[in-house]
Write an enzyme that holds these catalytic residues in place. Structure first.
Site, mmCIF file in Angstrom:
data_model
loop_
_atom_site.group_PDB
_atom_site.id
_atom_site.type_symbol
_atom_site.label_atom_id
_atom_site.label_comp_id
_atom_site.label_asym_id
_atom_site.label_seq_id
_atom_site.Cartn_x
_atom_site.Cartn_y
_atom_site.Cartn_z
ATOM 1 C CD GLU A 193 -2.794 1.477 0.467
ATOM 2 O OE1 GLU A 193 -2.417 1.566 -0.714
ATOM 3 O OE2 GLU A 193 -3.970 1.681 0.824
ATOM 4 C CG ASP A 194 -0.857 4.892 -1.487
ATOM 5 O OD1 ASP A 194 -1.572 4.361 -0.618
ATOM 6 O OD2 ASP A 194 -1.308 5.670 -2.348
ATOM 7 C CB ILE A 195 -0.137 6.642 2.581
ATOM 8 C CG1 ILE A 195 -0.148 7.425 3.895
ATOM 9 C CG2 ILE A 195 -1.288 7.109 1.688
ATOM 10 C CD1 ILE A 195 0.235 8.902 3.718
ATOM 11 C CB ILE A 196 -2.040 2.987 6.690
ATOM 12 C CG1 ILE A 196 -1.486 1.774 5.925
ATOM 13 C CG2 ILE A 196 -3.307 2.597 7.452
ATOM 14 C CD1 ILE A 196 -1.147 0.598 6.823
ATOM 15 C CG ASP A 197 -5.408 9.285 6.071
ATOM 16 O OD1 ASP A 197 -4.568 10.042 6.572
ATOM 17 O OD2 ASP A 197 -6.578 9.625 5.835
ATOM 18 C CB THR A 198 -9.212 6.735 8.124
ATOM 19 O OG1 THR A 198 -9.471 5.944 6.958
ATOM 20 C CG2 THR A 198 -9.363 8.202 7.786
ATOM 21 N N GLY A 199 -7.224 4.123 8.021
ATOM 22 C CA GLY A 199 -7.182 2.674 8.189
ATOM 23 C C GLY A 199 -8.341 1.961 7.504
ATOM 24 C CG PHE A 211 -2.828 15.381 0.936
ATOM 25 C CD1 PHE A 211 -3.775 14.404 1.213
ATOM 26 C CD2 PHE A 211 -2.409 15.545 -0.384
ATOM 27 C CE1 PHE A 211 -4.303 13.605 0.207
ATOM 28 C CE2 PHE A 211 -2.943 14.756 -1.394
ATOM 29 C CZ PHE A 211 -3.888 13.780 -1.097
ATOM 30 C CB VAL A 212 2.798 13.140 1.446
ATOM 31 C CG1 VAL A 212 3.295 13.759 2.736
ATOM 32 C CG2 VAL A 212 2.155 11.790 1.713
ATOM 33 N NE ARG A 221 -1.326 8.278 -10.081
ATOM 34 C CZ ARG A 221 -2.110 8.003 -9.040
ATOM 35 N NH1 ARG A 221 -1.586 7.639 -7.885
ATOM 36 N NH2 ARG A 221 -3.401 8.096 -9.151
ATOM 37 C CE LYS A 281 -1.327 11.296 5.627
ATOM 38 N NZ LYS A 281 -2.449 12.094 5.094
HETATM 39 P P1 5GP Z 1 -7.458 5.283 4.465
HETATM 40 O O1 5GP Z 1 -8.477 4.331 3.979
HETATM 41 O O2 5GP Z 1 -6.380 4.655 5.318
HETATM 42 O O3 5GP Z 1 -8.056 6.487 5.121
HETATM 43 O O4 5GP Z 1 -6.819 5.910 3.195
HETATM 44 C C1 5GP Z 1 -5.840 5.336 2.542
HETATM 45 C C2 5GP Z 1 -5.751 5.914 1.154
HETATM 46 O O5 5GP Z 1 -6.006 7.326 1.119
HETATM 47 C C3 5GP Z 1 -4.327 5.761 0.687
HETATM 48 O O6 5GP Z 1 -4.135 4.530 0.077
HETATM 49 C C4 5GP Z 1 -4.187 6.915 -0.269
HETATM 50 O O7 5GP Z 1 -4.648 6.515 -1.543
HETATM 51 C C5 5GP Z 1 -5.083 7.988 0.298
HETATM 52 N N1 5GP Z 1 -4.298 8.936 1.110
HETATM 53 C C6 5GP Z 1 -4.280 9.065 2.447
HETATM 54 N N2 5GP Z 1 -3.434 10.027 2.836
HETATM 55 C C7 5GP Z 1 -2.886 10.514 1.708
HETATM 56 C C8 5GP Z 1 -1.901 11.520 1.461
HETATM 57 O O8 5GP Z 1 -1.328 12.179 2.343
HETATM 58 N N3 5GP Z 1 -1.587 11.725 0.148
HETATM 59 C C9 5GP Z 1 -2.159 11.039 -0.880
HETATM 60 N N4 5GP Z 1 -1.769 11.349 -2.110
HETATM 61 N N5 5GP Z 1 -3.076 10.077 -0.674
HETATM 62 C C10 5GP Z 1 -3.440 9.815 0.606
HETATM 63 MG MG MG Z 2 -3.939 3.933 -1.726
#
Ligand code: 5GP
Ligand code: MG
Length: 181
Positions: free
Chosen positions: A103-109, A159-160, A172, A135
């Site tokens: 995965e690229d990034i885990i945010d809320t999960g 936000f990256v 990208r 995150k």
């Molecule tokens: P989650 O479901 O964990 O909230 O979100 C995960 C997805 O949100 C990531 O796979 C990514 O696609 C997007 N996302 C979350 N934070 C960022 C960020 O800082 N930058 C970008 N470009 N995408 C993000």
């Molecule tokens: Mg993603």
């Protein structure tokens, strides 16, 4: 005329050399932990595609046995999560497999919770997560326990963009991971 590199517009959070070095370390760690096992990697498009390609190249150099499939999981519009996750591309190859979600990034999960749930349902023998970024400060209350098994970098609530991460389809291709502002 020489145009400035696009990444010059945004503050660099993690430069390409730092990213490369860290991916080497991750590949060594993953290769050791999966020693003797086939890895079924599922790359979450499109954000993780650059990271996944580089990671799998390093894994191959270490003799790891990796088969990759791409999946999609859409949950994001603009800079705020919508809360809806649609997963597609997870099919019959999963039963009995040792799955590594890239995965690229885990945010809320939410995305990883939905994907891992679907994989367990599909009969994976193990499911681990390898995320370029994490995150943890953004995790939903009910998903605090959701942590990547392998993670390149932990970042603050920013936000990256870059190295695969986009803002509505842009940026990208930046070589560095930059702060969007
Ligand atoms: P989650 O479901 O964990 O909230 O979100 C995960 C997805 O949100 C990531 O796979 C990514 O696609 C997007 N996302 C979350 N934070 C960022 C960020 O800082 N930058 C970008 N470009 N995408 C993000
Ligand atoms: Mg993603």
């Amino acid at each position: 005329m020489i145009l400035p590199l696009p990444s010059a517009k945004f503050p660099v959070l993690l430069g390409e050399d730092v990213i490369r070095q860290r991916i080497n370390e991750l590949a060594a760690d993953i290769a050791t932990q999966y020693s003797g096992k086939k890895i079924t990697s599922l790359t979450v498009l499109e954000g993780a595609s650059y990271f996944s390609r580089d990671l799998r190249e390093r894994l191959a150099n270490r003799g790891a046995d990796v088969v990759n499939y791409d999946i999609t999981a859409k949950s994001y519009v603009g800079t705020s999560s919508t809360g809806v996750v649609q997963v597609s591309g997870v099919d019959g190859e999963i039963r009995g497999a040792d799955v590594l979600v890239i995965e690229d990034i885990i945010d809320t999960g939410r995305t990883m919770a939905a994907v891992t749930e679907q994989l367990r349902h599909a009969g994976a023998s193990s499911v681990r997560i390898c995320s370029l970024l994490d995150k943890p400060s953004r995790r939903l209350d009910g998903l605090r326990g959701l942590r990547p098994d392998f993670c390149a970098f932990t970042v603050d609530d920013l936000f990256v963009i870059g190295y695969g991460l986009d803002f509505n389809g842009q940026y990208r291709d930046l070589r560095d991971i930059c702060i969007y502002r």
